[in-house]
Each structure stands twice: as C-alpha cells, then as structure tokens.
Motif scaffolding. Sequence first.
Motif: not given
Length: 161
Positions: A107-109, A129-130, A154-156
């Motif tokens: 899963a990619v969450v 938010a992180d 990290r996400a954007e």
Amino acid sequence: MKIFPGKQIFFIAMWWAFCLLLVSCSPAEDSPEIQVRTLLKRGETAAEKKETGELRKMISEKYSDSQGQDKKAIEAILRYYFLRNESIHLLTRIQSIAFPQPAQAQAVVLVAMAGQPISGAQELERLRADLHRFELTLARENKEWKVIRAEWRRAEPGDFF
C-alpha cells in the motif's frame, strides 16, 4: 410417527431453505482490499488517539525496514512522537493497494500530520502539516493483516490532490 415420503421431501426442502436463508443473512468475509483499508483506517484512528497498544498489534513481529529498525524501534518512535506532540490530527490518502501474492499487500499511503484538525488538503500549507508518503508491505498472519515493512519519505502538498 410415520412420515409420508411427500412430507419428508417437504421437511427436507424447508430445512435447506432455512439453512440457505441463514447463510445469506450472515455477513460475508470482506475482501482482502477491504480488510487492508480497514486496518489502515484503524491505524489512523489509533494514532490520533495516541493508542500505542492498538498500533503495536498492527505491526508484525517480523517487521524490518531499510534503516535496520525492528518492531521495538518503531514502537519507540511512536511513543516519542506521541510524547512530543500534544495533539495529533491526520489526513490520509490511500494512493494504491496491490496484492503481489494472496497473503501479501503493498500500500502507498499519504499522511499529513498536524496539531489541529485538517478538514482537507487545501489547508495543508496553512497548517504547516508534516507530509509523508508511506510505502507499506503487509502480510496476512493468523488471519490478520500486519505491517512487515514500511519506508517513508517527505511528500508535497500537491500529492494530496
């Protein structure tokens, strides 16, 4: 008491109809995808409530990741994060769930973490938010899905739309 053959057939037919009715009324087992989605939702709720014990149950004893961490290390990270943050609010987006094998899921969450409620992705920058992207591998152990590996980065903000 003597039962005539016609009545025997009637009683047998009624018995089978009753059994079929019971089977059709009982809840069917959820699909593996629904089970994994349910586990992820339970994890989100447990994290917001800081329920370390509930999260611990979701992690396999076989857990390991590329950073050399095991289940105990992940539990320590969770406890530290919970102590460090007074309140935790999450916004999650499941990007994908795949089943490379019947008893294994990937899963990619996407997870946004903030100290106050997040009503939607449009608030992520304002709340600072992180943002993280988790790639989870889950395995079915004793009829329960458990996390056996997790990698994160990290996400954007744009990833959440």
